[in-house]
Every structure is written in structure tokens, then in C-alpha cells.
Design an enzyme around this catalytic site. Structure first.
Site, PDB file in Angstrom:
ATOM      1  CG  HIS A 268      -3.799  85.629  83.953  1.00 45.10           C
ATOM      2  ND1 HIS A 268      -2.486  85.598  83.419  1.00 45.10           N
ATOM      3  CD2 HIS A 268      -4.173  87.092  83.829  1.00 45.10           C
ATOM      4  CE1 HIS A 268      -2.330  86.739  82.691  1.00 45.10           C
ATOM      5  NE2 HIS A 268      -3.109  87.763  83.005  1.00 45.10           N
ATOM      6  CD  GLU A 269      -7.796  88.954  84.617  1.00 41.29           C
ATOM      7  OE1 GLU A 269      -7.020  89.968  85.189  1.00 41.29           O
ATOM      8  OE2 GLU A 269      -7.382  88.496  83.564  1.00 41.29           O
ATOM      9  CG  HIS A 272      -3.202  90.937  86.950  1.00 38.50           C
ATOM     10  ND1 HIS A 272      -1.832  91.401  86.580  1.00 38.50           N
ATOM     11  CD2 HIS A 272      -3.557  90.267  85.664  1.00 38.50           C
ATOM     12  CE1 HIS A 272      -1.560  91.253  85.397  1.00 38.50           C
ATOM     13  NE2 HIS A 272      -2.573  90.465  84.713  1.00 38.50           N
ATOM     14  CD  GLU A 298       0.393  89.517  81.754  1.00 37.75           C
ATOM     15  OE1 GLU A 298      -0.145  90.504  81.992  1.00 37.75           O
ATOM     16  OE2 GLU A 298      -0.020  88.788  81.166  1.00 37.75           O
TER      17      GLU A 298
END
Lengths: 503, 503
Positions: A268-269, A272, A298
Site C-alpha cells: 500500500h505505502e 503511494h 489512494e
């Protein structure tokens, strides 16, 4: 180019550079606070952050910058500028106009109210007592209504609140997407829970932190993050932070009982981080070098965490690393693992929700926020309404408000209009995957080989490089053929869960 | 107190707080650069450091601060102030006066010259060719002579250069101390090298980094550094940095061939850190909260590294940890270890020199710098003079200038007058130990038990708490009965080496 135009351009670029640099310093202060700062360093750290914030504010409201932007915005000058300068000037002009809509005395009252609300919310949540938070929330909501008047966007009053997170997004657009999404999620949820394969695989056990770290680093590097531009550290609340265009860091936390928590978190990170590292370099040190919206940011984290990181093609390739690192998984089957990774179940807490039911948590909050903005819902009605909607959407009712209306910190910070961005991200992510597959029929083969180079190239060309030169909706429409489209997301979910749950 | 006095006091305290806070931010930027920053982050890190430096400079030369200090310095107002305010005002006044002695255009030329000199020095050292550095050094020396005229201290011209590092120290004082020190060191060195025990103990082997870390953390904590106010990380060049009065960090590097390098280094930096953490809290965020001199700071690192950390009492207690951590040392004898830890040998490189011969390296540099300042030595004569003095003091001659006059970075940065501080630190440290032992006859028993609490208390009361309210010489005189006194240092060295080498 006249001397005065050049002088004004110099002014706006040097101001933006100072602002960006102070923001980067602010990021480092925050990163260090969460990762390595000795506990008692917090007092001076607060002073450091507050001084940086003060300097940043001074630079941002500088009359010099505003005047230069205004001069460069006059039609004959503006049209003589290069494309890059036009993009920067128009973006700055919009930002300054928005900033100026809120009177200073209002901002003062707003900061005071949210400062008081934060500890009240924490105490209310701890004591499971909404009444402690209610008067503060009431105050914040009345300030939000005042803010709506200042911002004065066309259409539904909630549009004014969403603008900060999703510039240009409207209630009209979201309503139509969320209406069908809710219906489809509830229906698919029923199918899954009624399927004969609806039985959770057991992966309980102890998972060593060193192994988790090794796997996390492996996936980061496969995703295209290099150690000379990023790093992974540990913090209580995982985050991504940009300390420079070539210095983007992520954090995670390791749960010995569940290796998926750090793994999914890191993907997830990393999503980003790749976005941040892929920003258009010609816009270094300008306001254009940023995400067009929270939802678009997101979309990048969810694309990697969910679309890639919970998909069969990825695990066909990557599962061997888990089996190698964790002794207890030596004989585990890929089918069981996919079931585990894609387990769907109604639950109370949004941040723990699975990919499917997550949307229902968001739609519930969206419904309530919209009602508060238009005045059809009163503050004191929130807890009951929350529970009714939980029952209606998910078929479960919280035992107390800490599992219900008090669970999120957002409202205590005045963050109304933010929740939709999370689900917008999921929808965009599915649209992106659809578009990629259409353009590149061999995509899943690449993923099965652990080769993400074509994905990285596609995202770089179609998403990252636009920065804030367009709105998120424009970027997605250009890349995927249409703006926000929940049917793409539902198609993706149905497709995946049909395979896994044998629907 | 009149309203205007209060207003001026508010001004000086708020200015100092902003300055201190910016300095702390600068420290964090530097700490992160050396420890965790991804390689490519360096470009934005330079921008961040340069902006912070610019803001810091603006605050420091602020007319507002200067005017407030000047108003508060008028005799009748000054005498009406509290002791604390007087200390702050007089310290600020001195600092501002000193700052103003150098014309801005001179500072510009100086920065330009040292900026060009640094890469030239690096290249000269790499190529072992003094002539590459010589024209730059010549330029810097002529600027230093100009600086001497601006500073215009009484007595020897070198006094003006030392002042920045050792306020109030004079050539007269140092000459008399260094003259006898040189004679005594050379004589003791001869005795040691002629002793029958002059044979180096063999501790070659591989020393695991994890064990080295564990031991380093153990000694830090025994010395009184707590993990909630400090931390230990790895960097290529060990240092101590103050990010806040409760956030002081040290670094080290681990050498697998030699466990003493990190261990001594950690004791050294921990000495600096304890001093920083022991600064008087009533002077938080003021210019008084700092060391009175570089030599005094160095006395703290050397006290712990050498006086404590190479002494028999300490190893009587601590040696068991080494024997436990490192398998190869299981049967090593304490006597051999003490010989190893206190090995004395002439060598070319200052930073690798032992506790005894180190002083000769400093005196050599002091002689040369003094001669340059008074004009009796020319730049081109340095390399030959260096080699002659090496031969005279240490009986060895460098094979090339990289082992000789090119080894230190200091001169390329314009740092003339700094070297003496290192040896002043060693002398002060021995004086401190003498004074402690006189006051606390049971001191060595405490050290043998690994109990440093009385040491910490003594240092806190007699050294740390003074900050910059007095000069280093005043602090030492008050604590130890006299100012700089090399005979205390020689007494300490003779005493220790007589035992170890059976003299």
C-alpha cells in the site's frame, strides 16, 4: 519576454521553492518523530514543527507571491507564457483564491474548536460515550456549515467540503456511483457468504519479524522502489512521506501473528511512494508537483495493495517467498492462501474491513456527512443512524459507539468530505487495471513472472507525470476512457471473488 | 520592571528561541543525512540545509535583537536585571560584538576561498601533492591574517584565532603548558619504548557487530545515557548532535577487526552527549546553554574515553563483558588487554594516535599555526617543517604529505586555532579526575563496581551546569583549583603507564 514578466516569474518560482523546502523539512521532522526520536525529544520537536509551520504560513500568504501571480494572470501576459509557466500560474491562482475564501478570524475559531475536540474525541472513544464528544462535534459541524457558505460551490452543499480532497468531484457524480455500488456490494456479499467455499483458511502461527522484513524489502524492490531513493522503517501508524523528490520513505509495523498486515501495508505505502517518486520532474519545487486529488493518490496505494497484491497472478509468482520464509507455511496451498488474503466478512471497524465491505463503511459515512451538510441530520442523531445503517448495509450492529460512530479520528480534526476519497481510490484502481489489461493483453503473464516494468511504465506515463496539471477525473478519463465508474470496480470484484469462492 | 525592559527581554528570549530551534532543525537535517537518508536525497537535503542556514543567519543578524541587547546593556538597566537575565544579556552582547568585528565583504571572500579550498585539499591529499593545495592555503592564511587585524586581541596574533574555540585562552598560557608537556611526553615515550614490557598484545580476530552493539549500549547506559533522551546509530564519521535539550544522539562505526574502535568511540561521544544533556535547563533556548569552549567539551569526551575508559579500575569491572561477548577473548588476560588498550607508539596520523603521542601531533600543529599567524613561517615551508618536527618530536618521518601536512581537513575549512582545543581537553580531563579523586577517595572503588553515579553528579555540579556563564578556564579553576595545568595530565599519564609498562 519583458523584464517585469521575468521578475514576476522569478518571484513565484523562488517562493514556491522555499515553500516546498519547508514542507520537506516538516516531513522530516514528522518522519523522525514517528521512527527514531527519543521519547523526551517531543517537547523540542513540537517547537521545531511549530516554527516550521509558522515560517511556511508566512511564505504561503506572502503578498509578494500573490501580487506576482495576479500580474502573470492578466490575459495578455498569461497567454504569452510557456506551457509550464501557464500550468504553474493557473494552479497557484486557484490555490490562492481558495485560500482567501476563508476569513482569518474564521480559521482562528476553527483551529480552536478542533484543538479542543481532539482530546474530547479520544476520551469519548475510550469511555465509549458519544455524549463527551457531541458538543464538540456539534460546534465543528456548525463551523463546517459556515465554511460551506464561504466556499460556496455550485450544487449540493457537500461539494464545498469535498473540494479540498477531490477538486471538481460532485455529489451528483458520487450519488450515482455509490447508489449502484452499495446495491452491488450487498448482493455480492450475500453470494459470497452463501457460497460453499465460504470457510476461512487457517494461517494462525508465529511469523518472524526478520522474515517479514525480508519479504517486505523484496516486494518493494520488485515494485520498483530503489534503496537510493526510498527506505522502509517501523512506526506505530504506517505512512508514506516525501522528504524530497528523490527521498520518499515508507513505514510499516510488524505483527507476529499475521504476516499479511506488514506485507499488504508495505505494498500500500509503496504504491503511494511510487506515485510521489514519479511526479513530473520539470515541476520540481512547484505546486504542480503533487497529486491531483486524495482519491487519485489512494488509487495508487490500492492498486498495488489490492488489485495486484490480492490477485491470483501475483501470488502465483510470490507465494514461494512466503513458503520459504515461514516454516509453518511450508506445505500451505495457494488456494487456501488466496482465500485467506481475500477473506470477506462484515465487521465494525473501517480500517480493518476487507476490500469488498470497505465500500459500505465509506458509503455509510458519506450518507451521514451529506445529511449533516444539508441539515437533514442532526449531530445527536448520528450514533443511532450509524447503527441503523450498519444493520442495513452490513447486517451487524455495533455494541457501543467506539465500535460505531466514534471509531474514526477524522471528524474531530474537522475532516468532513475526506472519506469518499478512500473508495474513489478503489474505484479508480479497478478502472486503471481494466485499461491496462485492454492495452496490454500479456499483463497477467508479466505479473505472474514478477515483472512490473510495464505497469510502472503505464502508471508513469498515464498517471504520475500529470501532477496537478489536470484534475483527477480528467487524468482518469484520459487514461481509462471515463471518469469515476463504479461498474469497473464491481466487475473487477465479481470476477475475482467468483474464482476464489466458486460463485 | 518597566514595560520597555520587559518588552526588550521578551524580544531577546523569543529571538534566541527561534535561533536555537533552527539550529536543532539544522542538526536533525545533518544527523539524518549521515545516518538514514537515501543516497539521492542529497540534492534536496542541501536545499533544506541552505534554507535553514539562511533563515538562521537572518535571525542572528536581526537588528531587533541587537537593539534590544544594546538597550538592556545600559548600566542602570543591566544592574536591575535578575542574575539569569544578566548572564543572557552579557553573553549575547559579547557574541554580537564579536560577530560584528568581521566586515560582511570579508566574510564573503572568506567563504569563497574555503569553498574552493575544500576540493583542492581533497584532491591534493589523494594525489599526495601539496602543491595542489598550496595556493589555496596561501590565500586562506592571508585571509586569516586579515581576520587577526579585525579581531585585534591583545598579545600574540594567534590569540585572535583561538578565541572562537577557547575564549580567553592565550599563547602565553599555552606556550608554558605545551613546552613542558612536549618535553615530558617525549621523555615518557622513550621510557615506555625502552621498557621490558613493551610488546604489543595480540587481539587480532573477528568481532561481531551485534556483540559490539550490545556492549556499546551497555556502556552508554552505565554512563547514564537513557534511551528516552538519546540514541546510538551508525555513520561513517562518528559524531554527537543535539536536536533538543532532551534529544542528543551519538553515532559510531563498527570495525569487525577491532572492537575497541567502536567501544572507545562510543565512550567518547557519550561523554559529549552527557555534557549536552546536562546543560542548565533554566537556560533552555538561550545562548548560555552551550559549552564555554571546544576544549571543555572535549574534556568531557576524553575524560570518559581515556581517563575512565582506558583505566584499570574500569576494566576490572567491564572486561567480563568483552570476554562474554567475544568467543576469541574467552581466555584473554586483563593485563594483556590493558596493554592493548594503552598501547603507545609513534605514528603519522593524528586521529589514530594514542593518548600519549597525540599531544605531540597537536603541539606540532600549534607551533606551525602560531608561526603562520606571526609571519615567521611561510606557506610553502609547511611540508618540510612538518616532517622535521615529526622527526624531532616522534622520531619518524612521513613518506609523503598525505601522511604529513595534508592529513587534516581543518585548514581547508579555515579552521586555524582549533587544534589546541583537543589537547586542552585531555589536560582538563586529567585535572578533573585529580580533583574528583581528592574529593572522593572511594572513587576508584565505585568505578570498579561500574557505578558512575558520583562521577555524574560531580560533573553535573561542577562542569555541566555552568553553560556559558563563565569561561572554560574559570569553570576548571573553580572545579579543580587551577586553570589549564599540563602537569596534572603528565602526572596522570606517568602514573598509568608506570603501572602498565612496569617503569
Amino acid at each position: 519576454m519583458s523584464q517585469s514578466v521575468q521578475k514576476n516569474l522569478n518571484t513565484i518560482y523562488s517562493c514556491q521553492k522555499e515553500i516546498k523546502t519547508l514542507e520537506q523539512i516538516e516531513s522530516l521532522l514528522g518522519w523522525d518523530r514517528e521512527t527514531y526520536m527519543p521519547e523526551k525529544g517531543i517537547t523540542s520537536r513540537s517547537e521545531q514543527a511549530s516554527l516550521t509551520g509558522k515560517l511556511l504560513h508566512q511564505k504561503m500568504v506572502s503578498k509578494r507571491l500573490e501580487d506576482a501571480v495576479s500580474r502573470l494572470s492578466s490575459p495578455e501576459i498569461y497567454s504569452s507564457l510557456s506551457e509550464k509557466d501557464r500550468n504553474v500560474v493557473s494552479r497557484l491562482r486557484k490555490d490562492i483564491e481558495k485560500e482567501k475564501k476563508l476569513p482569518t478570524e474564521f480559521v482562528g475559531r476553527y483551529i480552536k474548536a478542533t484543538t479542543l475536540a481532539s482530546p474530547a474525541w479520544a476520551s469519548a472513544r475510550e469511555k465509549k460515550d458519544f455524549s463527551i464528544f457531541e458538543p464538540h462535534l456539534e460546534k465543528i459541524i456548525s463551523l463546517k456549515k459556515e465554511e460551506i457558505e464561504y466556499r460556496d460551490f455550485p450544487g449540493h452543499p457537500y461539494n464545498s467540503l469535498m473540494d479540498y480532497f477531490e477538486e471538481g468531484m460532485t455529489v451528483e457524480n458520487l450519488d450515482s456511483n455509490f447508489r449502484s455500488l452499495r446495491k452491488d456490494i450487498v448482493s455480492l456479499l450475500g453470494d459470497i457468504m452463501g457460497s460453499r467455499k465460504y470457510e476461512k483458511a487457517d494461517f494462525s502461527g508465529k511469523y518472524g519479524v526478520k522474515s517479514q522484513k525480508r519479504i517486505a524489502n523484496k516486494v518493494m524492490s520488485q515494485m520498483g522502489l530503489s534503496s537510493n531513493r526510498s527506505r522502509l522503517d517501523v512506526s506505530p501508524h504506517p505512512f508514506t512521506t516525501t522528504i524530497g523528490p528523490d527521498d520518499v520513505r515508507i513505514t510499516t509495523r510488524y505483527n507476529k501473528d499475521n504476516p499479511l498486515e506488514s506485507f499488504s501495508g508495505v505494498m500500500h505505502e509503496s504504491g503511494h511512494a511510487l506515485f510521489e517518486l514519479g511526479m513530473p520532474r520539470e515541476y520540481d519545487n512547484t505546486v504542480v508537483q503533487n497529486s491531483a486529488s486524495y482519491g487519485l493518490h489512494e488509487s495508487q496505494s490500492r492498486f498495488w495493495e489490492n488489485v495486484i497484491g490480492r490477485g491470483a497472478p501475483f501470488w502465483n509468482h510470490f507465494f514461494k517467498n512466503f513458503r520459504k520464509e515461514f516454516r509453518g507455511m511450508k506445505n500451505a496451498s495457494l488456494d487456501d492462501w488466496l482465500l485467506y488474503v481475500n477473506w470477506v466478512e462484515p465487521s465494525f471497524i473501517r480500517i480493518e474491513a476487507d476490500e469488498l465491505t470497505y465500500g459500505l463503511h465509506i458509503i455509510l459515512r458519506y450518507d451521514i456527512e451529506k445529511g449533516l451538510a444539508e441539515g437533514s441530520i442532526k449531530t445527536e442523531e448520528i450514533p443511532e443512524l450509524w447503527n441503523e445503517k450498519m444493520n442495513e448495509y452490513l447486517g451487524i450492529v455495533p455494541e457501543n459507539d467506539s465500535e460505531g460512530a466514534l471509531q474514526d479520528v477524522h471528524w474531530s480534526h474537522g475532516l468532513f468530505g475526506y472519506f469518499p476519497s478512500y473508495e474513489i481510490g478503489s474505484i479508480y484502481a479497478a478502472q486503471i487495471y481494466d485499461a491496462m489489461k485492454k492495452e496490454m493483453p500479456g499483463l497477467e503473464d508479466d505479473i505472474e513472472k514478477g515483472d512490473f516494468s510495464v505497469i510502472n511504465k503505464w502508471l508513469g506515463d498515464k498517471i504520475y507525470r500529470h501532477g496537478r496539471t489536470m484534475s483527477a477525473e480528467e487524468i482518469i478519463e484520459k487514461a481509462c476512457g471515463s471518469g469515476l465508474d463504479s461498474s469497473a470496480f464491481m466487475g473487477y470484484l465479481k470476477n475475482k471473488y467468483s474464482e476464489i469462492y466458486d460463485l
